[in-house]
Design a protein around this motif. Structure first.
Motif, PDB file in Angstrom:
ATOM      1  N   TYR A 179     -14.763  -1.166  -0.122  1.00 43.33           N
ATOM      2  CA  TYR A 179     -13.996  -0.714  -1.281  1.00 43.33           C
ATOM      3  C   TYR A 179     -12.670  -1.427  -1.238  1.00 43.33           C
ATOM      4  CZ  TYR A 179     -11.551   2.403  -4.497  1.00 43.33           C
ATOM      5  OH  TYR A 179     -10.821   2.921  -5.538  1.00 43.33           O
ATOM      6  N   VAL A 180     -12.647  -2.636  -1.733  1.00 40.80           N
ATOM      7  CA  VAL A 180     -11.456  -3.468  -1.577  1.00 40.80           C
ATOM      8  C   VAL A 180     -10.567  -3.279  -2.786  1.00 40.80           C
ATOM      9  CG1 VAL A 180     -10.608  -5.797  -1.199  1.00 40.80           C
ATOM     10  CG2 VAL A 180     -12.776  -5.093  -0.216  1.00 40.80           C
ATOM     11  N   LEU A 181      -9.598  -2.379  -2.676  1.00 38.69           N
ATOM     12  CA  LEU A 181      -8.627  -2.153  -3.734  1.00 38.69           C
ATOM     13  C   LEU A 181      -7.478  -3.098  -3.513  1.00 38.69           C
ATOM     14  CD1 LEU A 181      -7.274  -0.465  -6.027  1.00 38.69           C
ATOM     15  CD2 LEU A 181      -6.403   1.006  -4.223  1.00 38.69           C
ATOM     16  N   VAL A 182      -7.575  -4.283  -4.055  1.00 40.94           N
ATOM     17  CA  VAL A 182      -6.516  -5.268  -3.843  1.00 40.94           C
ATOM     18  C   VAL A 182      -5.519  -5.072  -4.968  1.00 40.94           C
ATOM     19  CG1 VAL A 182      -6.015  -7.692  -3.450  1.00 40.94           C
ATOM     20  CG2 VAL A 182      -8.215  -6.771  -2.808  1.00 40.94           C
ATOM     21  N   ALA A 183      -4.715  -4.025  -4.856  1.00 45.63           N
ATOM     22  CA  ALA A 183      -3.743  -3.724  -5.904  1.00 45.63           C
ATOM     23  C   ALA A 183      -2.413  -4.305  -5.519  1.00 45.63           C
ATOM     24  CB  ALA A 183      -3.646  -2.214  -6.080  1.00 45.63           C
ATOM     25  N   VAL A 184      -2.279  -5.609  -5.612  1.00 46.91           N
ATOM     26  CA  VAL A 184      -1.050  -6.277  -5.195  1.00 46.91           C
ATOM     27  C   VAL A 184      -0.194  -6.456  -6.421  1.00 46.91           C
ATOM     28  CG1 VAL A 184      -0.077  -8.246  -4.010  1.00 46.91           C
ATOM     29  CG2 VAL A 184      -2.333  -7.434  -3.418  1.00 46.91           C
ATOM     30  N   ALA A 185       0.735  -5.531  -6.666  1.00 48.96           N
ATOM     31  CA  ALA A 185       1.566  -5.614  -7.847  1.00 48.96           C
ATOM     32  C   ALA A 185       2.863  -6.286  -7.493  1.00 48.96           C
ATOM     33  CB  ALA A 185       1.839  -4.214  -8.375  1.00 48.96           C
ATOM     34  N   TRP A 242      -7.336   3.663   4.377  1.00 49.48           N
ATOM     35  CA  TRP A 242      -8.402   3.992   5.329  1.00 49.48           C
ATOM     36  C   TRP A 242      -9.737   3.391   4.901  1.00 49.48           C
ATOM     37  CZ3 TRP A 242     -12.764   6.454   3.689  1.00 49.48           C
ATOM     38  CH2 TRP A 242     -12.701   7.095   2.444  1.00 49.48           C
ATOM     39  N   HIS A 243      -9.923   3.196   3.590  1.00 43.30           N
ATOM     40  CA  HIS A 243     -11.210   2.716   3.096  1.00 43.30           C
ATOM     41  C   HIS A 243     -11.269   1.197   3.006  1.00 43.30           C
ATOM     42  CE1 HIS A 243      -8.922   2.170  -0.557  1.00 43.30           C
ATOM     43  NE2 HIS A 243      -8.738   3.465  -0.686  1.00 43.30           N
ATOM     44  N   SER A 244     -10.235   0.493   3.464  1.00 45.79           N
ATOM     45  CA  SER A 244     -10.188  -0.965   3.621  1.00 45.79           C
ATOM     46  C   SER A 244      -9.431  -1.686   2.522  1.00 45.79           C
ATOM     47  CB  SER A 244     -11.589  -1.594   3.744  1.00 45.79           C
ATOM     48  OG  SER A 244     -12.197  -1.769   2.479  1.00 45.79           O
ATOM     49  N   GLY A 245      -9.047  -1.013   1.453  1.00 46.67           N
ATOM     50  CA  GLY A 245      -8.236  -1.675   0.437  1.00 46.67           C
ATOM     51  C   GLY A 245      -6.794  -1.811   0.886  1.00 46.67           C
ATOM     52  N   TYR A 246      -5.999  -2.529   0.111  1.00 50.63           N
ATOM     53  CA  TYR A 246      -4.581  -2.677   0.448  1.00 50.63           C
ATOM     54  C   TYR A 246      -3.774  -2.858  -0.828  1.00 50.63           C
ATOM     55  CZ  TYR A 246      -5.450  -7.713  -0.195  1.00 50.63           C
ATOM     56  OH  TYR A 246      -5.799  -8.933  -0.706  1.00 50.63           O
ATOM     57  N   THR A 252     -10.003  -9.070  12.535  1.00 51.23           N
ATOM     58  CA  THR A 252      -9.420  -8.787  11.230  1.00 51.23           C
ATOM     59  C   THR A 252      -9.430  -7.280  11.010  1.00 51.23           C
ATOM     60  OG1 THR A 252     -11.584  -9.037  10.180  1.00 51.23           O
ATOM     61  CG2 THR A 252     -10.166 -10.980  10.255  1.00 51.23           C
ATOM     62  N   ARG A 253      -8.475  -6.794  10.204  1.00 55.73           N
ATOM     63  CA  ARG A 253      -8.434  -5.362   9.917  1.00 55.73           C
ATOM     64  C   ARG A 253      -9.342  -5.008   8.734  1.00 55.73           C
ATOM     65  NH1 ARG A 253      -3.238  -1.544   8.775  1.00 55.73           N
ATOM     66  NH2 ARG A 253      -2.210  -3.195   9.931  1.00 55.73           N
ATOM     67  N   TYR A 263      -9.665   1.866   8.401  1.00 61.19           N
ATOM     68  CA  TYR A 263      -9.080   0.536   8.347  1.00 61.19           C
ATOM     69  C   TYR A 263      -7.551   0.547   8.344  1.00 61.19           C
ATOM     70  CZ  TYR A 263     -13.785  -1.097   7.379  1.00 61.19           C
ATOM     71  OH  TYR A 263     -15.123  -1.379   7.477  1.00 61.19           O
ATOM     72  N   SER A 264      -6.940   1.714   8.176  1.00 62.34           N
ATOM     73  CA  SER A 264      -5.475   1.773   8.183  1.00 62.34           C
ATOM     74  C   SER A 264      -4.899   1.610   9.585  1.00 62.34           C
ATOM     75  CB  SER A 264      -4.990   3.095   7.582  1.00 62.34           C
ATOM     76  OG  SER A 264      -5.371   4.195   8.403  1.00 62.34           O
TER      77      SER A 264
END
Length: 454
Positions: A7-13, A136-140, A367-368, A431-432
């Protein structure tokens, strides 16, 4: 190869330079008069009193004049290195699908270099990093942005365009300075571990008030528009509950360089592969004793559940590419190819552990999470070198998946080896939690093979 819980939440704002963006936008006490009554039957003769000697009037103490805007407003100017600040991250979604924001501790860093030019000018190069928050679910996510600030006046701005010189005249009382600012930025990625802003400032040699700020952004459009493309005094820059930190160029140049100790140095062994008689395989189809998993979808809960994990001979594809990046580093990619059997309710495929290991020390650099590089410092022959390790999950079509491990390292570093082995563990991972370097001899793989590839 199924990646459970991907679940890759790549919310890089960050500075999202999109079409249509225009100019944007810190006791009162009442007293009662008491009168004493006089008895008329009593006559009181006052005693003579001595006249006091005249005293000298003390001279008033001068109030110190603040040296600049930062001192006047109690803003600490930081130097080079790493700092912990409050930054934004998303904790969920609202009814419209937008992020709900909160703040947490985040790491940011500042680096600066300066060189003198002919003609009475100097060039200042700055790097500001913000480390993403990993869920925790692997997104960042990393919701941040920054800009230039004049420490004397507190006037700040962020160029609206990247890699284009912005020239302006800065007024400081009766002095005027011509400044040229160029800005660029990068998102976190499989080969980059931070949200980064780079600035190049060309200014007169006698200009000594250059600074840069970084703060959070809660995705409010007005906040973004209020910062980009226009000058604004720091106290008018909106940053919500996040911190705003200010870095000074001169203070950064005076800061002692930060030397990070080598990761896992105390766990390293000498000539690990040679001492243990280990060899590597090449590219192509790789057959080894591994683990195969069988999962079934629970129709009541909608959750995939493990049915069995079996030790058996499995086969994967493996390939390696190398690319010189032109800055003294190279990019090495190791691709693992998997073919799974998958239906709407069942999945059967390879369960594995994979990564990279240094064949001289026997240290693994993990890798994390997916799509985010992890930075490491290695010790080689008494010298330090830096590497970045990242991992991608690429689903090419149903049942066909590539996992690509990328390493950015110095051109002369040739001790990197990829590995793969079986995996009996099926529980979810938090993953956190930060990753740690560990020796390859500590890897638990049961009866399966530990295969090294290069």
């Amino acid at each position: 190869m199924k990646y459970k819980g991907l679940y890759v939440l790549v919310a890089v704002a960050m500075l999202a330079f999109v079409a249509g963006c225009g100019e944007k936008q810190r006791e009162e006490i009442s007293q009662n008069q008491i009168t004493e009554a006089v008895n008329p039957e009593i006559t009181v003769t006052p005693e003579p009193t001595a006249t006091p000697e005249p005293t000298a009037t003390p001279k008033p103490t001068a109030t110190p004049v603040p040296a600049n805007y930062m001192e006047a407003n109690g803003i600490e100017v930081l130097g080079a290195g790493r700092h912990i600040v409050k930054g934004y991250f998303a904790i969920g979604e609202d009814e419209n699908g937008g992020p709900i924001m909160d703040v947490t501790d985040c790491e940011c860093s500042f680096e600066v270099m300066e060189e003198k030019n002919e003609g009475g000018t100097k060039t200042i190069r700055v790097t500001m990093n913000r480390t993403p928050y990993v869920y925790w679910h692997s997104g960042y996510s990393s919701f941040a942005m920054g800009g230039f600030v004049d420490l004397k006046t507190g006037k700040a701005m962020t160029p609206i365009s990247t890699n284009e010189p912005y020239t302006t005249l800065l007024q400081q009382g009766d002095k005027e300075y011509e400044l040229q600012i160029v800005m660029d930025y990068a998102y976190p990625s499989v080969t980059h571990p931070y949200y980064t802003e780079w600035y190049t400032l060309i200014c007169p040699s006698d200009y000594e008030d250059a600074g840069f700020y970084m703060t959070g952004w809660d995705l409010d459009e007005a906040t973004f528009m209020g910062r980009v493309g226009t000058w604004k005094t720091l106290k008018f820059i909106r940053h919500g509950k996040s911190d705003m930190v200010v870095f000074g160029v001169n203070k950064g140049l005076a800061t002692e360089p930060e030397r990070k100790p080598a990761d896992g140095a105390e766990l390293a062994e000498e000539n690990y592969f040679e001492e243990n008689g280990l060899t590597t395989r090449g590219e192509g189809r790789i057959t080894y004793l591994g683990t195969e998993g069988f999962d079934r979808l629970n129709s009541e809960t909608g959750v995939w559940e493990s049915v069995s994990v079996e030790t058996k001979e499995v086969e994967i594809g493996f390939s390696v590419t190398e690319e010189l990046l032109g800055d003294g580093t190279k990019l090495i990619k190791g691709s693992f190819s998997f073919e799974d059997e998958i239906t709407e309710t069942e999945w059967r495929g390879i369960l594995c552990k994979m990564g990279v290991v240094d064949k001289r020390t026997g240290l693994v650099y993990p890798t994390r999470t997916y799509d985010l590089a992890e930075p490491y410092v290695l010790e080689k022959d008494g010298e330090q070198l830096s590497i970045l390790v990242g991992k991608e999950y690429i689903e090419k079509e149903v049942g066909k998946v590539d996992v690509v491990i990328s390493v950015v390292c110095p051109e002369n570093y040739d001790d990197l080896v990829f590995f793969i082995t079986g995996n009996y563990m099926t529980e979810e991972v938090d993953y956190s939690e930060p990753v740690q370097v560990w020796p390859i001899r500590d890897i638990k793989h049961g009866e399966t093979d530990l295969v090294f590839l290069r």
